[in-house]
Design a protein around this motif. Structure first.
Motif, short mmCIF file in Angstrom:
data_model
loop_
_atom_site.label_atom_id
_atom_site.label_comp_id
_atom_site.label_asym_id
_atom_site.label_seq_id
_atom_site.Cartn_x
_atom_site.Cartn_y
_atom_site.Cartn_z
N PRO A 229 0.86 -1.13 -0.06
CA PRO A 229 -0.01 0.09 0.08
C PRO A 229 0.70 1.20 0.15
CG PRO A 229 0.12 -0.90 2.25
CD PRO A 229 0.75 -1.80 1.37
N PRO A 230 0.34 2.52 -0.28
CA PRO A 230 1.20 3.76 -0.29
C PRO A 230 1.87 3.87 1.13
CG PRO A 230 -0.82 4.06 -1.16
CD PRO A 230 -1.12 2.64 -0.73
N PRO A 231 3.03 4.34 1.22
CA PRO A 231 3.67 4.66 2.51
C PRO A 231 2.73 5.55 3.55
CG PRO A 231 5.08 4.83 0.70
CD PRO A 231 3.94 4.53 0.06
N ALA A 531 14.19 2.02 12.69
CA ALA A 531 12.88 2.51 11.76
C ALA A 531 12.77 1.67 10.73
CB ALA A 531 13.65 4.02 11.44
N ALA A 532 13.74 1.25 10.04
CA ALA A 532 13.38 0.24 8.83
C ALA A 532 12.84 -0.96 9.23
CB ALA A 532 14.65 0.18 7.94
N GLN A 533 13.20 -1.45 10.27
CA GLN A 533 12.51 -2.82 10.65
C GLN A 533 10.98 -2.41 10.82
OE1 GLN A 533 15.02 -4.65 13.93
NE2 GLN A 533 16.83 -4.24 12.71
N ARG A 534 10.68 -1.44 11.74
CA ARG A 534 9.55 -1.14 12.09
C ARG A 534 8.62 -1.09 10.75
NH1 ARG A 534 11.54 2.35 16.33
NH2 ARG A 534 11.05 1.48 18.46
N GLU A 535 9.18 -0.41 9.90
CA GLU A 535 8.39 -0.24 8.63
C GLU A 535 7.96 -1.34 7.76
OE1 GLU A 535 8.86 2.27 4.41
OE2 GLU A 535 10.29 2.55 5.81
N ARG A 536 9.09 -2.33 7.93
CA ARG A 536 8.95 -3.61 7.24
C ARG A 536 7.89 -4.39 8.10
NH1 ARG A 536 12.16 -5.57 3.57
NH2 ARG A 536 14.20 -4.55 3.42
N GLU A 537 7.81 -4.28 9.56
CA GLU A 537 6.89 -5.07 10.36
C GLU A 537 5.31 -4.33 10.06
OE1 GLU A 537 6.36 -6.73 14.64
OE2 GLU A 537 6.97 -4.75 14.42
#
Length: 901
Positions: A229-231, A531-537
């Motif tokens: 989906p869109p960020p 932060a990147a890990q949270r975005e992936r989750e």
């Protein structure tokens, strides 16, 4: 301006066969105007479980198909990994290499010696940092790497101040990665397909998108199929279907039960339904799996278990820790438990089960006959000899330790079969490289020969290796429930998803781990951070909203601590409330396991019969059990059941009594009667020290009892000197006796007599040491018929060769040793007559039981209140309390089920 890949946004909705057909048509529609020959194109997917669905979609559309792979499968098909100096795919080898380098530096060797745990944590952090750097370098074109190395060295410079150790380890990791002259990912760069096709789901794949970006710069077209989906609106997918259901449970157990119930309900919707069980909370999922197995539901476990949790790994660790406990000073309070755990699953214990039972009884403090104790000790000597290859008390190369371990596990054909015939056993052998074909790697052989370890270091290394390895058990191909992590559930065509653990602690609460590179430096270097890990989750959770039915379960509390919903669930709730068609909420459900009705059935007292289960002989405690409650005798003696003491408990009152018995036996054995108080005092204290050395208890364990013993020394010696002045002399101690009175019909009686004293006039007195209450002993002797023990021992002593009794030659008394006025002699008056009555009553009782009279559970008195068989006889579930039998006149008559009076 560089070229960019063609972007195609994949539709929302369930990722079923039709959805994958849309993706396949998008590939064909892109290839025709781009003049891409699909036969030579490569389509990269996020992970391998999606390969069948993508290939099926292409087959449904027809025409030429691209090569469908993941980065990992594609790399594996392009040949073996190049030999290089950087970190490899083997985490065990990487840690071994890092530890070896650190130990080569004097400061590192001192660190490993002074704080082994912190050293291992440092090695882990170094390896993680090197792997993260290696991944970042793999995403860089060769021309960009030199600038990246220089920038990284500049950011990690400095050796003073806070964080100096972390920076030093980070620089070691950096130079380790830089020593790899050939980046493994460059093999993929040399591949020249007609086009690169990527499927993005759950966030970008950095290496795949780097390959596509570099190919675009060289004129190779690319297609990016975006399923995310869109960020700005990660939960937009939620608006295209029905809202997820939410279940709030009381605690962890009810959450597991609700998850199981929901899975069962989803399976009933369709006979071919595929259900995903998300393994966000592995502890909860293990419980759900156990519940599903009770209902006969087969599962496929994508995640597997840590290899260390399997029985085979536990068996390996138990053997190594048993070896640890055999080193001087290696035994501790858990040594006996570890040794028994090993022996009960090892070849030597399986080959000699009777000896193992005796050894356990001996270690649990049970009093054994001399021949039984000698057999148990001989068995333990043989068991220790089996572990000899692991002993020696010096540091050895890891390769030497592994050869010794391999000899223990694989030298014997039968033992080797036990490891190799078990899937988890094979995984253990491979993880530790005990199989000959598993240790052919030249780098491994070099490092294993250089790394030296003590036995403690080796056990810690084995534990670490087994803890890191995974074991995926074989599964039933017909299973319709798939246990999978959230990141591997996206875009798979499930009919329903059940998600336990959707709380604030387990979902969306990624805690930043202590790393060697500061966050700002990691961001500057392009290394993925928290932060990147949270975005992936977040994106992985959002992808679950494609599924037709999603049920989120969480517990309301963790113990006494309240627990709220995950922040991701709250964001989803807000997105659903803001839906264009009006405010909506997530529906609440309360799944519960199936309940069946059972008719209540009255529980009556058990009435077992003896049948043919007669032992060859009875002890005093067995006869006392028969007199107290026939069912207690049935469970203890005929069934051989009983409570097992903890091996590693501290010494209890009974242990003090056994120790004191042994001390007094040492003191009297070989002693010449004397009135020299000082000499006897020294002898008695020396006997206590000798027995303490011979026992398994330390001085700290026995400290409370040593104080009681010291208070007993002088009173006991004064009593003894007075007794010897009266003519009595110690004759025997700890004497085994066995008799077979004809009246008992072939059943013998056996026991161990604490002490026999003799008088010059021919009298013999039996003394039974007691550390219990004097008041209780006096009460027991008030009614002579209630005292079983002294009467039983008197019968052992007074029985002649033909089985007849000579009661006139026996006196008996309890000698209370644990009283402020101790020792206190409490004689059993007329013990010979009591012995005759005991034999007669026992003979009559045995005759009735042989004739088939049931051994009824009485359920009365203090004996019942503290009986270990109470749960077996179900006393607390009887329909009505047991009551004395009524005679014909309405008066009560005592039941004779209680044994001989």
């Amino acid at each position: 301006m560089s070229a960019s890949a063609t972007l195609f946004a994949l539709p929302a909705g369930r990722p079923d066969r039709a959805w994958w057909q849309v993706a396949a048509r998008a590939v064909h529609d892109w290839a025709r105007p781009s003049r891409v020959d699909l036969r030579d194109a490569v389509w990269l997917l996020p992970y391998s479980a999606l390969l069948p669905a993508a290939r099926q979609g292409l087959a449904d559309v027809g025409g030429w198909q691209p090569r469908v792979e993941t980065v990992a499968t594609l790399r594996a098909q392009l040949g073996p990994r190049l030999a290089a100096g950087g970190p490899g795919p083997d985490a065990v080898l990487n840690r071994l290499q890092a530890a070896q380098w650190l130990r080569e530096v004097p400061a590192g060797a001192a660190w490993a010696r002074d704080d082994a745990q912190a050293f291992r944590q440092g090695v882990d952090a170094l390896v993680r940092t090197a792997e993260a750097m290696q991944m970042r370098v793999a995403c860089l074109a060769p021309a960009q790497r030199e600038a990246w190395w220089n920038e990284a060295r500049a950011l990690l410079a400095g050796s003073q101040g806070p964080g100096s150790i972390e920076r030093l380890l980070a620089r070691v990791a950096l130079e380790w990665v830089a020593s790899d002259l050939s980046v493994d990912a460059d093999v993929l760069r040399r591949l020249r397909p007609s086009g690169w096709i990527l499927l993005r789901a759950g966030g970008p794949d950095a290496l795949a998108e780097a390959l596509q970006r570099e190919a675009l710069e060289s004129g190779i077209p690319g297609l990016l199929l975006d399923a995310d989906p869109p960020p700005s609106e990660p939960f937009a997918l939620a608006l295209h279907g029905q809202p997820p259901a939410e279940a709030v449970c009381h605690d962890a157990e009810t959450e597991a039960q609700a998850a199981c119930a929901q899975v069962l309900a989803e399976l009933k919707v369709s006979p071919v339904a595929q259900v995903a069980l998300i393994a966000q909370d592995r502890e909860a999922v293990r419980r759900v799996r156990a519940l599903l197995e009770r209902f006969g539901v087969a599962v496929i476990d994508d995640t597997g278990w840590r290899l260390s949790t399997t029985r085979s790994a536990a068996r390996m660790i138990a053997m190594l820790r048993s070896a640890q406990s055999l080193r001087p000073g290696g035994a501790d309070t858990t040594a006996a438990d570890r040794r028994l755990e090993w022996l009960k699953d090892d070849a030597i214990g399986l080959a000699q089960p009777d000896s193992l039972v005796l050894l356990e009884a001996h270690w649990r403090g049970q009093r054994l006959a001399d021949d039984a104790r000698e057999k148990a000790e001989a068995f333990w000597v043989d068991a220790q000899a089996r572990l000899a290859p692991l002993l020696g008390g010096r540091r050895k190369a890891l390769s030497d330790w592994l050869r010794a371990l391999s000899a223990l596990c694989l030298a014997d054909t039968q033992e080797a079969a036990r490891w190799r015939d078990d899937p988890a056993g094979r995984a253990v052998l491979l993880a530790l490289r005990l199989e000959p074909h598993a240790a052919h790697d030249a780098t491994w052989q070099t490092l294993a020969g250089q790394a030296t370890m003590s036995l403690d270091d080796f056990v810690a290394w084995v534990d670490e290796v087994l803890g890191d390895a995974s074991f995926v058990p074989p599964h039933d191909s017909r299973a319709r429930v798939v246990i999978t992590p959230m990141a591997r559930a996206l875009l798979r065509p499930f009919d329903a998803v059940v998600f336990p653990g959707a709380d604030e602690r387990r979902l969306g609460a990624i805690e930043p781990q202590p790393e060697l590179i500061p966050p700002a430096a990691a961001q500057a270097l392009g290394i993925e951070g928290t932060a990147a890990q949270r975005e992936r989750e977040t994106l992985a959770f959002a992808q679950l909203l494609r599924q037709p039915r999603l049920t989120l379960l969480r517990r309301a509390a963790e113990g006494s601590e309240p627990l709220g919903a995950s922040a991701l669930v709250e964001r989803l709730r807000l997105a659903w409330l803001a839906a264009p068609d009006g405010a909506r909420t997530l529906p609440r459900v309360s799944p519960s396991l199936p309940v069946r009705s059972e008719r209540a059935v009255a529980v009556d007292p058990p009435l077992p019969t003896a049948g043919s289960r007669w032992p060859a002989s009875l002890s005093a405690s067995a006869v006392e059990a028969l007199r107290a409650c026939p069912y207690r005798f049935f469970s203890r003696v005929l069934l051989g059941l009983g409570e097992v003491d903890e091996l590693d408990r501290g010494p209890a009152k009974r242990d003090y009594g056994n120790w004191l018995h042994a001390v007094l036996f040492r003191f009297h054995q070989g002693r010449v009667p004397t009135q020299d108080l000082e000499a006897d005092r020294d002898r008695l204290r020396q006997s206590a020290r000798d027995e303490q050395d011979a026992s398994a208890y330390s001085e700290a364990d026995l400290l409370p009892f040593l104080a009681s013993f010291e208070a007993l020394v002088d009173p006991y010696l004064r009593w003894l000197h007075k007794r010897e002045h009266e003519g009595w002399a110690w004759a025997h101690g700890e004497q085994e006796r066995r008799i077979a009175p004809p009246a008992l019909g072939g059943v013998a009686l056996h026991g161990r007599l604490d002490r026999l004293d003799q008088h010059p006039d021919g009298r013999v007195e039996l003394l039974d040491y007691k550390t219990g209450s004097v008041t209780s002993l006096r009460s027991q002797l008030t009614d002579r018929s209630e005292d079983t023990q002294l009467a039983f021992y008197a019968a052992l002593l007074a029985c002649d060769e033909r089985g007849g009794l000579r009661p006139e030659v026996v006196n008996a008394a309890y000698l209370a040793l644990d009283d402020r006025h101790a020792p206190v002699s409490l004689p059993h008056a007329g013990v010979g007559e009591s012995a005759m009555l005991l034999i007669d009553g026992l003979a009559a009782e045995l005759a009735r039981l042989r004739a088939g009279e049931p051994m009824q559970a009485l359920g009365q008195g203090a004996v019942c209140e503290h009986c270990e068989a109470r749960g077996l006889c179900r006393r607390d579930h009887w329909s009505a309390p047991a009551s004395p039998a009524k005679n014909g006149e309405g008066d009560t008559a005592p039941s004779d089920a209680g044994g001989p009076a």
